[in-house]
Design an enzyme around this catalytic site. Sequence first.
Site, PDB file in Angstrom:
ATOM      1  N   ALA A   9       0.865  -1.174   0.000  1.00  0.00           N
ATOM      2  CA  ALA A   9       0.000   0.000   0.000  1.00  0.00           C
ATOM      3  C   ALA A   9       0.904   1.225   0.000  1.00  0.00           C
ATOM      4  O   ALA A   9       2.035   1.181   0.494  1.00  0.00           O
ATOM      5  CB  ALA A   9      -0.928   0.005   1.205  1.00  0.00           C
ATOM      6  N   SER A  10       0.398   2.322  -0.543  1.00  0.00           N
ATOM      7  CA  SER A  10       1.258   3.484  -0.762  1.00  0.00           C
ATOM      8  C   SER A  10       1.589   4.260   0.497  1.00  0.00           C
ATOM      9  O   SER A  10       2.689   4.771   0.654  1.00  0.00           O
ATOM     10  CB  SER A  10       0.605   4.428  -1.784  1.00  0.00           C
ATOM     11  OG  SER A  10       0.441   3.767  -3.017  1.00  0.00           O
TER      12      SER A  10
END
Length: 216
Positions: A9-10
Amino acid sequence: MFIRAYLRASTDDQDANRARKTLQSFAADQGVRIAAFYIENASGTTVDRSELLRLLADASPGDVLLVESVDRLTRLPRPAWEQLRNQIAAVGLQVVALDLPITHAVLKPTGEDGIQEWMLKAISQMFLEFMATFARKDYDTRRERQIQGIEKAKSTGLYRGRQTDQEQRRRIQECLAKGFSVRKTADLLSCSTSTVSRFKREAAALMQSDDQLFIL
């Protein structure tokens, strides 16, 4: 066949573990089992990702690198993607992405002759290249629109920058005050452990600052 699942996930506020059940369900449908998970919160625009690098270090020829979608593996600019692609090839990994069905054939050997197998790999690589390029293009487009939106908001006096999620911070504080661990707090609130840890660090720093002011 050793399947290594990579989940990314960023940002710290996103749940990198979100796709775990999806990947497990996919593997079960294919009649295989995921042997190792590599999970991290990091930008797909850099190759400096500790869990991805650990996966590459652990891998052996013939292993599978399983991702939910190609953009979980890369949003890299072209030169950096070529570097990562070469690293993947050098250790003998084969990429399987849920959003790229042609790569699924890797999980179900069909006894094809050498030429057919080579063609399948070549076609899979061609589509992987296309999706990697698209992932970067999508990232650039989103960034451009974000910048345009911010500039427009600034011109109208509406831009206030990124706001802190006060409700989440309050709930984290309550859980920690009850004695829950960082992991338990993250699980209860469906956020990342790094988000909870960051709150603890900030709270500790604030308390230390207050103590110093009191002494003065």
